[in-house]
Design a protein around this motif. Structure first.
Motif, mmCIF file in Angstrom:
data_model
loop_
_atom_site.group_PDB
_atom_site.id
_atom_site.type_symbol
_atom_site.label_atom_id
_atom_site.label_comp_id
_atom_site.label_asym_id
_atom_site.label_seq_id
_atom_site.Cartn_x
_atom_site.Cartn_y
_atom_site.Cartn_z
ATOM 1 N N LEU B 118 0.827 -1.201 0.000
ATOM 2 C CA LEU B 118 0.000 0.000 0.000
ATOM 3 C C LEU B 118 0.862 1.253 0.000
ATOM 4 O O LEU B 118 0.523 2.245 -0.626
ATOM 5 N N GLY B 119 1.966 1.230 0.716
ATOM 6 C CA GLY B 119 2.845 2.404 0.812
ATOM 7 C C GLY B 119 3.135 2.721 2.265
ATOM 8 O O GLY B 119 3.823 1.968 2.939
ATOM 9 N N ARG B 198 -1.404 13.423 1.543
ATOM 10 C CA ARG B 198 -0.213 13.518 0.712
ATOM 11 C C ARG B 198 0.806 12.419 1.031
ATOM 12 O O ARG B 198 1.554 11.992 0.154
ATOM 13 N N ASP B 201 -1.181 6.394 2.856
ATOM 14 C CA ASP B 201 -2.031 5.688 1.899
ATOM 15 C C ASP B 201 -3.259 5.093 2.555
ATOM 16 O O ASP B 201 -4.280 4.885 1.910
ATOM 17 N N VAL B 202 -3.169 4.805 3.847
ATOM 18 C CA VAL B 202 -4.319 4.240 4.563
ATOM 19 C C VAL B 202 -4.116 4.441 6.055
ATOM 20 O O VAL B 202 -2.984 4.530 6.536
ATOM 21 N N VAL B 216 -13.234 7.877 11.659
ATOM 22 C CA VAL B 216 -14.121 7.858 10.484
ATOM 23 C C VAL B 216 -14.692 9.253 10.220
ATOM 24 O O VAL B 216 -14.790 9.690 9.068
ATOM 25 N N GLN B 217 -15.051 9.958 11.283
ATOM 26 C CA GLN B 217 -15.666 11.276 11.114
ATOM 27 C C GLN B 217 -14.670 12.318 10.610
ATOM 28 O O GLN B 217 -15.046 13.247 9.910
ATOM 29 N N THR B 220 -9.641 12.106 6.018
ATOM 30 C CA THR B 220 -9.751 12.226 4.565
ATOM 31 C C THR B 220 -8.882 11.148 3.905
ATOM 32 O O THR B 220 -9.121 10.768 2.774
ATOM 33 N N ILE B 224 -9.541 1.899 7.049
ATOM 34 C CA ILE B 224 -10.153 0.578 7.215
ATOM 35 C C ILE B 224 -10.647 0.501 8.651
ATOM 36 O O ILE B 224 -9.859 0.491 9.595
ATOM 37 N N LEU B 393 -15.350 -2.137 1.982
ATOM 38 C CA LEU B 393 -14.330 -1.795 1.002
ATOM 39 C C LEU B 393 -13.001 -2.400 1.378
ATOM 40 O O LEU B 393 -12.600 -2.358 2.530
ATOM 41 N N HIS B 394 -12.318 -2.932 0.395
ATOM 42 C CA HIS B 394 -10.929 -3.393 0.472
ATOM 43 C C HIS B 394 -10.764 -4.705 1.235
ATOM 44 O O HIS B 394 -10.238 -5.658 0.689
#
Lengths: 418, 418
Positions: B118-119, B198, B201-202, B216-217, B220, B224, B393-394
């Motif tokens: 992922l990075g 920037r 990645d996650v 979550v709120q 950006t 997960i 997702l994912h």
């Protein structure tokens, strides 16, 4: 926010979420039947839809919309047939739900990893009404309920397209709430939609950088980012310059308004003197406006200098900036720093350079000796596509039907405890 | 926000992102070597780490921390050995990077779909210092750089654990910035971290509902979600009641503080009179505090009525609420509406009921005749785990090494254009 707007968004999200399990447990045959019925209804109602679309187009024209956008908004009988044929093609694709693996643990538990739909998928998109049908059908094929939020400029057209799809659903005894359109046209409905975690399983924005960034900044529902493309072609010192010319011209000019077009050209310093005159002429002949870094402009003094911020942006137009780099490593670094992690190509006949580039560039698609324009669900062999994901979670690159699913573990036991 | 805090978070995110490609392109052998070196260093420094950990524990005790949390915070020589052995076990797992498929298109383009890291992965977690090593090693095994943000109560311990891992990285000529800890202890560093698109990645939050919801709120960066578990056992009318008793007792009492414990018991009305007395006694014997719906309390008048909000929450304690349902469909509906989509079980000997349940319940793991406690990377056969994803997702369900990767398309051509 207007309460009516909020009510519409919440009510449709709620009814879509409620309908979703009915589709998730429907058979593949039923989904295919529904997609065929959608194609048939769209063909039957094509004339009415084209007529109503002309009103949307006329309204947009009077509002001063640019010609290129008017073209994207316009439906013709031929385009309606393409849309219906698209639904038919999706119907004909193999079904992916229920695919999976199974294994048995030493304690006798049988674990199945099964592909299931995501649930309710929200799709926020801009002017093209063909997206209304294409996005709905791909998400539907994967067993998802769909909540569409299109452009207000296409509202009348989208209403008819969705009504036709809903009639088709009813015809095969599925609830029309499986495919719904938010009709308010209020800008704030997007902000509402992207925070409805209770009902929406995922949000996919399809559109320009402003839309995508707005969704990413405000969403609490998981988002799949799509389609911002600041793509590069790097012409290595070991490039076949004829191949390079064909690839750069294709990547830039074949369809400049789409995300997989090349926006930047990087040229190795050792071939700059040989390549620049050729490519500048070839691109200028195709009406591409060129800009360059200081080194490029020193060699091609008639070109303007590209402002610093240009290296980070997508033109979506017949514009290209050229930069001279000293090494393939510098090209990789520039692309990773300034690119959008979408599609980037190297032109080279050197094995080591190709490996450095494909391993080093952190993008969804990395090309050797081919145009970036191939990053596309159809070109990759996926059938249709929902968009090109430029994020790393869940789906990266062209998203087909399979990318609109998730998995569930079903564990079958005989009384096991820990 | 404190500028020093902000500077630390940004500086470490930046250096982690910069280091990430060095690991992504390192060989599997190098990653294994690093993980073995981590295990060795942790064993060598175990005594020092246990000693420093005692200071963290004492400080937490003086601050009035609950005994259960103190226990989670505490490292002993035996726990240090478990942690080191965990790193060794991850080192010994098969490598997943570079896996993929390849196909050739009619135009001769060869498309490779390749598994890549992922990075830079951000992990935000609570008191247990063993997570510091486990999470870092799993993410590292998948080729990712890691930025850890642990609990301030474990800061001294975490510093030593990360220092040991960094020394191991240097020993095998990898940059120490591949595994970093945010040390400020300022609550706001979480808000800063989750918006650094920037560099990150996650983001994976591991902890209680408050932490997860806050991330979550505000995030950006793609998130997960892990580990909120309001899990159910449904005892069907066709259940083997002995099996049901064993499964319910295990799912509730085996380890009540973890996310795959059962919090709610649903009982079919037809077996309520036979089953309730048995299960109420069995659970009460294990010190479980029980509450019930009106129907349950009518049958077991000594039980208190469960407040409405109870059906939506996770107790993480020896507490369970019991509800009587009329049908398997009603059980499915209740679970989908009130559950956390984590792990839910049916106990039944009826084929149709098992199918209705496994197809209808929209959770990461759905069980037939087994305890919910099996939702775990180790129990599923994945080796370690980063957490249990409750999003679609994912990754959904236990996340092993494979779930901490993404894919890249490498497209090899010979001059193709569109």
């Amino acid at each position: 926010m207007d309460t009516v707007v909020q009510n519409e968004v919440v009510a449709k999200a709620k009814s879509g979420k409620k309908a979703a399990p009915l589709l998730a447990t429907a058979s593949a045959g039923k989904r295919t039947q529904a997609l065929r019925a959608i194609a048939t209804r769209l063909r039957a109602q094509a004339a009415d839809i084209v007529k109503k679309n002309a009103e949307d187009v006329e309204r947009a024209r009077q509002a001063g919309t640019a010609a290129s956008l008017l073209d994207r908004l316009t439906l013709t009988p031929a385009r309606m047939e393409d849309i219906a044929a698209g639904a038919d093609a999706i119907a004909g694709q193999p079904d992916v739900l229920g695919e999976g693996e199974t294994w048995t643990r030493p304690n006798g538990l049988e674990i199945q990893r099964v592909r299931v739909p995501l649930g309710l998928v929200g799709i926020i998109y801009e002017a093209r009404p063909n997206v209304t049908v294409e996005a709905a059908c791909i998400a539907f094929k994967a067993g998802n309920a769909v909540l569409l939020r299109g452009s207000s400029s296409a509202l009348q057209t989208n209403r008819l397209l969705v009504a036709a799809m809903q009639e088709a659903l009813q015809e095969v005894d599925l609830p029309p709430t499986l495919i719904q359109l938010i009709e308010s046209g209020d800008r704030h409905d997007v902000d509402e939609l992207v925070r409805l975690n209770r009902y929406l399983d995922v949000i996919i924005p399809r559109g320009g950088a402003d839309l995508i960034n707005r969704v990413v900044q405000t969403a609490t529902v998981p988002v799949i980012e799509t389609g911002i493309g600041n793509c590069h072609v790097y012409v290595d010192k070991a490039a076949d310059l004829d191949k390079a010319t064909r690839i750069v011209v294709n990547a830039k000019t074949h369809r400049p308004s789409v995300c997989n077009s090349a926006e930047k050209l990087l040229v190795h310093q050792d071939v700059a003197d040989a390549f620049l005159p050729v490519i500048v002429k070839a691109l200028s002949d195709k009406n591409v406006k060129l800009k360059g870094c200081a080194e490029t402009v020193r060699r091609q003094p008639h070109l303007p200098v590209a402002p610093d911020q240009d290296w980070d942006i997508e033109y979506l137009d017949l514009v290209m900036a050229i930069k001279i780099v000293n090494t393939v490593e510098q090209a990789v670094e520039h692309i990773n720093q300034h690119g959008s992690h979408h599609s980037d190509a190297i032109v080279t006949e050197d094995y080591a350079a190709s490996r450095t580039f494909t391993r080093g560039v952190d993008s969804a698609a990395v090309y050797v000796n081919a145009s970036t324009r191939f990053t596309d669900g159809g070109e990759f062999g996926f059938g249709g596509e929902m968009g090109i994901s430029t994020q790393k979670l869940h789906a990266r690159g062209p998203m087909g039907v399979r990318e609109l699913t998730t998995n569930k573990y079903v564990v079958l036991g005989s009384g096991q405890t820990r």
